[in-house]
Design an enzyme around this catalytic site. Structure first.
Site, mmCIF file in Angstrom:
data_model
loop_
_atom_site.group_PDB
_atom_site.id
_atom_site.type_symbol
_atom_site.label_atom_id
_atom_site.label_comp_id
_atom_site.label_asym_id
_atom_site.label_seq_id
_atom_site.Cartn_x
_atom_site.Cartn_y
_atom_site.Cartn_z
ATOM 1 N N GLU A 41 0.827 -1.209 0.000
ATOM 2 C CA GLU A 41 0.000 0.000 0.000
ATOM 3 C C GLU A 41 0.861 1.257 0.000
ATOM 4 O OE1 GLU A 41 -3.014 0.265 -0.742
ATOM 5 O OE2 GLU A 41 -3.606 -1.830 -0.591
ATOM 6 N N TYR A 124 -6.102 6.059 4.783
ATOM 7 C CA TYR A 124 -6.280 5.047 3.745
ATOM 8 C C TYR A 124 -5.494 3.772 4.084
ATOM 9 C CZ TYR A 124 -5.780 2.399 -0.463
ATOM 10 O OH TYR A 124 -5.768 1.355 -1.344
ATOM 11 N N ASP A 142 -9.671 5.569 -1.305
ATOM 12 C CA ASP A 142 -8.723 6.396 -2.060
ATOM 13 C C ASP A 142 -9.470 6.994 -3.255
ATOM 14 O OD1 ASP A 142 -9.084 4.305 -3.768
ATOM 15 O OD2 ASP A 142 -6.965 3.861 -4.056
ATOM 16 N N THR A 300 -9.099 32.636 -15.550
ATOM 17 C CA THR A 300 -9.207 31.307 -14.940
ATOM 18 C C THR A 300 -8.380 31.223 -13.661
ATOM 19 O OG1 THR A 300 -9.066 30.615 -17.221
ATOM 20 C CG2 THR A 300 -9.209 28.869 -15.577
#
Ligand code: SF4
Length: 352
Positions: A41, A124, A142, A300
């Site tokens: 992980e 997580y 996740d 933006t």
């Protein structure tokens, strides 16, 4: 299970038939060694399954268990990690192995809170190790799982705000047994079926209850919060009207923001701009009048506020280097961006 309710059972049935075979996974029905779950992980946070496979196997040959890893010099761990990037994770990996060895007798704690307290282990990873290695009632959420679950219920709440809602959805689906398989099934579904683009809904075990699939909006989830605007920038624009009804313009550089478009001359745009000192940058000597109010425009990445100065000069005044005169009547033919049209309107120049 009815067709309109997503259930862990349906997902687990699918998982039993389609689970990915990965080097860190135990065979069906067996529990994975926590060391292998944890190591995989942490590695998978850096890169793809494909890239991690080789590293994982080599790493295990060199450091077959948590005690070996803890006893190794940190340089050896960094060396084995080289190429995976994010070296702080390799340091944390080593530190975590030392804590597990010195404080937990070489065994990862079978408790989500205790896992969370270990170096380099976040929500997580704690959920993944807790569920997969110990079958604790934990979820591992996740980005892949966020995508699957937000699509399943067509969740309008945008990320990152939606994280806690998605976690609750995951917990509400958690089966009383096989929480580890449930976590891995969700990972597999996100990686192989409910992909970011073109999800294979026809093959998905949750296709009947999936709301976004029914509504044809799957690819638009998860919703994301609009990016934060940058800091306000300020500047000045100089509008010059010549006696024969011409307006001074220049062309912006071909590349970059508003590349190649026309504009009245102006200053740089910056957060620390001082409008009182602006006339030092005026394109020519004239009697400049600072107009009341400002022109505001939102790009933006940042909002802009322009102070507008106006001056009149006699007919026949030559254009300063890098600028040109345009007849007011022909301004409509110029490639003037919206913000500059606002500037000219603010200076009472019509014809645009
Ligand atoms: S039906 Fe489609 S969108 Fe819904 S969970 Fe399955 S793959 Fe994802």
């Amino acid at each position: 299970m009815t067709d309109t309710t997503a259930s862990a059972d349906t997902l687990l049935e699918w998982y039993d038939r389609h689970r990915r075979s990965l080097p860190w996974r135990a065979p069906p029905g067996k529990r994975t060694d926590p060391y292998r779950v944890w190591l995989s992980e942490i590695m998978l946070q850096q890169t793809t399954v494909q890239a991690v496979k080789g590293y994982f196997e080599r790493f295990l040959l060199r450091f077959p268990d948590v005690e070996t890893l803890a006893a190794a010099p940190v340089e050896a761990v960094m060396q084995a990690w080289a190429g995976l990037g994010y070296y702080s994770r390799a340091r944390n990996l080593h530190a975590c192995a030392q804590v597990v060895t010195s404080q937990h007798g070489g065994h990862f704690p079978a408790d989500e809170t205790a896992l969370l307290a270990l170096p380099g282990i976040g929500a997580y990873t704690a959920g993944a190790v807790g569920a997969i290695a110990f079958d604790l009632p934990a979820v591992a959420v996740d980005g892949n799982v966020e995508r699957v679950l937000s699509r399943l219920v067509a969740l309008e709440e945008p990320l990152p705000r939606a994280k806690s809602t998605i976690r609750k959805i995951a917990l509400s689906l958690l089966p009383p047994k096989r929480s580890g398989d449930f976590a891995q099934a969700l990972m597999d579904l996100g990686a192989t079926i409910c992909t970011p683009r073109k999800p294979a809904c026809a093959l998905c075990p949750w296709s009947p209850p999936c709301r976004s699939r029914r509504e044809g909006t799957a690819e638009t989830f998860p919703r994301k919060e609009a990016k934060k605007q940058g800091a306000l920038r300020r500047g000045a624009a100089f509008v010059v009207l010549r006696g024969d009804d011409h307006v001074l313009l220049r062309d912006r550089p071909p590349r970059g923001l508003l590349g190649g478009m026309a504009e009245p001359p102006g200053t740089e745009w910056s957060a620390g701009f001082d409008p009182d000192a602006a006339t030092a940058a005026a394109p020519l000597d004239a009697s400049w009048r600072r107009l009341g109010g400002n022109v505001r425009h939102v790009f933006t990445h940042f909002p802009l506020e322009l102070t507008v100065y106006r001056a009149e000069v006699p007919a026949g005044t030559p254009a300063p280097a890098g600028s040109r005169w345009q007849a007011r009547a022909l301004l409509g033919q110029e490639a003037l961006p919206t913000v500059m049209r606002k500037v000219l309107a603010h200076a009472d120049i019509e014809g645009i």
